[in-house]
Design a protein around this motif. Structure first.
Motif, PDB file in Angstrom:
ATOM      1  N   ALA A  48      -5.553 -66.266 191.298  1.00  0.00           N
ATOM      2  CA  ALA A  48      -4.480 -66.466 192.283  1.00  0.00           C
ATOM      3  C   ALA A  48      -3.295 -65.558 191.976  1.00  0.00           C
ATOM      4  CB  ALA A  48      -4.046 -67.931 192.297  1.00  0.00           C
ATOM      5  N   TYR A  49      -2.959 -65.422 190.707  1.00  0.00           N
ATOM      6  CA  TYR A  49      -1.865 -64.538 190.301  1.00  0.00           C
ATOM      7  C   TYR A  49      -2.189 -63.096 190.680  1.00  0.00           C
ATOM      8  CZ  TYR A  49       1.671 -62.349 187.325  1.00  0.00           C
ATOM      9  OH  TYR A  49       2.722 -61.616 186.867  1.00  0.00           O
ATOM     10  N   GLU A  51      -4.047 -62.086 193.138  1.00  0.00           N
ATOM     11  CA  GLU A  51      -3.885 -61.955 194.588  1.00  0.00           C
ATOM     12  C   GLU A  51      -2.412 -61.779 194.954  1.00  0.00           C
ATOM     13  OE1 GLU A  51      -6.038 -61.658 197.206  1.00  0.00           O
ATOM     14  OE2 GLU A  51      -7.461 -61.362 195.576  1.00  0.00           O
ATOM     15  N   LYS A  52      -1.541 -62.551 194.305  1.00  0.00           N
ATOM     16  CA  LYS A  52      -0.104 -62.412 194.561  1.00  0.00           C
ATOM     17  C   LYS A  52       0.375 -61.014 194.195  1.00  0.00           C
ATOM     18  CE  LYS A  52       0.826 -67.189 193.412  1.00  0.00           C
ATOM     19  NZ  LYS A  52       1.514 -68.060 192.461  1.00  0.00           N
ATOM     20  N   ILE A  55      -0.651 -58.508 196.907  1.00  0.00           N
ATOM     21  CA  ILE A  55       0.180 -58.633 198.103  1.00  0.00           C
ATOM     22  C   ILE A  55       1.548 -58.008 197.868  1.00  0.00           C
ATOM     23  CG2 ILE A  55       1.366 -60.274 199.614  1.00  0.00           C
ATOM     24  CD1 ILE A  55      -1.066 -62.166 199.099  1.00  0.00           C
ATOM     25  N   LEU A  56       2.154 -58.345 196.749  1.00  0.00           N
ATOM     26  CA  LEU A  56       3.474 -57.810 196.428  1.00  0.00           C
ATOM     27  C   LEU A  56       3.432 -56.290 196.284  1.00  0.00           C
ATOM     28  CD1 LEU A  56       6.424 -58.317 195.772  1.00  0.00           C
ATOM     29  CD2 LEU A  56       5.768 -58.737 193.407  1.00  0.00           C
ATOM     30  N   LYS A  81       6.382 -64.405 201.580  1.00  0.00           N
ATOM     31  CA  LYS A  81       6.078 -65.800 201.233  1.00  0.00           C
ATOM     32  C   LYS A  81       4.960 -66.344 202.115  1.00  0.00           C
ATOM     33  CE  LYS A  81      10.687 -67.059 199.565  1.00  0.00           C
ATOM     34  NZ  LYS A  81      11.871 -67.896 199.840  1.00  0.00           N
ATOM     35  N   VAL A  84       1.576 -64.925 201.037  1.00  0.00           N
ATOM     36  CA  VAL A  84       1.102 -65.544 199.794  1.00  0.00           C
ATOM     37  C   VAL A  84       0.538 -66.923 200.080  1.00  0.00           C
ATOM     38  CG1 VAL A  84       1.833 -66.485 197.567  1.00  0.00           C
ATOM     39  CG2 VAL A  84       2.625 -64.231 198.262  1.00  0.00           C
ATOM     40  N   LYS A  87      -2.803 -66.603 201.864  1.00  0.00           N
ATOM     41  CA  LYS A  87      -3.886 -66.191 200.971  1.00  0.00           C
ATOM     42  C   LYS A  87      -4.312 -67.315 200.033  1.00  0.00           C
ATOM     43  CE  LYS A  87      -4.417 -61.786 201.952  1.00  0.00           C
ATOM     44  NZ  LYS A  87      -5.655 -61.146 202.265  1.00  0.00           N
ATOM     45  N   LEU A  88      -3.342 -68.163 199.655  1.00  0.00           N
ATOM     46  CA  LEU A  88      -3.642 -69.266 198.731  1.00  0.00           C
ATOM     47  C   LEU A  88      -4.141 -70.503 199.465  1.00  0.00           C
ATOM     48  CD1 LEU A  88      -0.639 -68.966 196.287  1.00  0.00           C
ATOM     49  CD2 LEU A  88      -2.984 -68.249 195.905  1.00  0.00           C
TER      50      LEU A  88
END
Length: 90
Positions: A48-49, A51-52, A55-56, A81, A84, A87-88
Motif C-alpha cells: 500500500a505504501y 502504491e502511495k 501516485i505521489l 488524497k 490515494v 487506490k486503497l
C-alpha cells in the motif's frame, strides 16, 4: 508467525520503505531489489505504501513538467488524497 519471522529475517518494514524511497531516487543493488521484492510479496502495508509513492511520484512529475505553473494548490492536494483513497479502496 511465519510472516513475522520472514519480516525479521529478510527485511523489516522500516528498511523496506527506505529502499522504496531510495529506488525512486537512484538504482538499488540486486540484493536490495531481491529483498524488497520478497518483502512486498508478504507485506500488504508496504505494498500500500508503494502504491502511495507511485501516485505521489506521478503527480510530482506532472507538476514539474508543467513550465508555467509549478505551484501545488489545494485542489491538487485534494485530488491526490482522492486518488490515494480510490487506490486503497477506502
Amino acid at each position: 508467525m511465519l510472516r513475522k519471522l520472514i519480516h525479521i529475517l529478510f527485511l523489516p518494514c522500516s528498511k523496506a520503505t527506505m529502499l522504496m524511497e531510495k529506488r525512486n531516487a537512484q538504482a538499488i543493488s540486486r540484493k536490495e531489489d531481491w529483498q524488497l521484492s520478497i518483502h512486498l510479496k508478504i507485506c500488504k502495508w508496504c505494498r500500500a505504501y508503494e502504491e502511495k509513492l507511485k501516485i505521489l511520484d506521478d503527480i510530482l512529475r506532472r507538476k514539474l513538467s508543467q513550465k508555467e505553473n509549478t505551484e501545488i494548490n489545494d485542489s491538487d492536494i485534494q485530488g491526490f488524497k482522492n486518488k490515494v483513497l480510490e487506490k486503497l479502496d477506502l
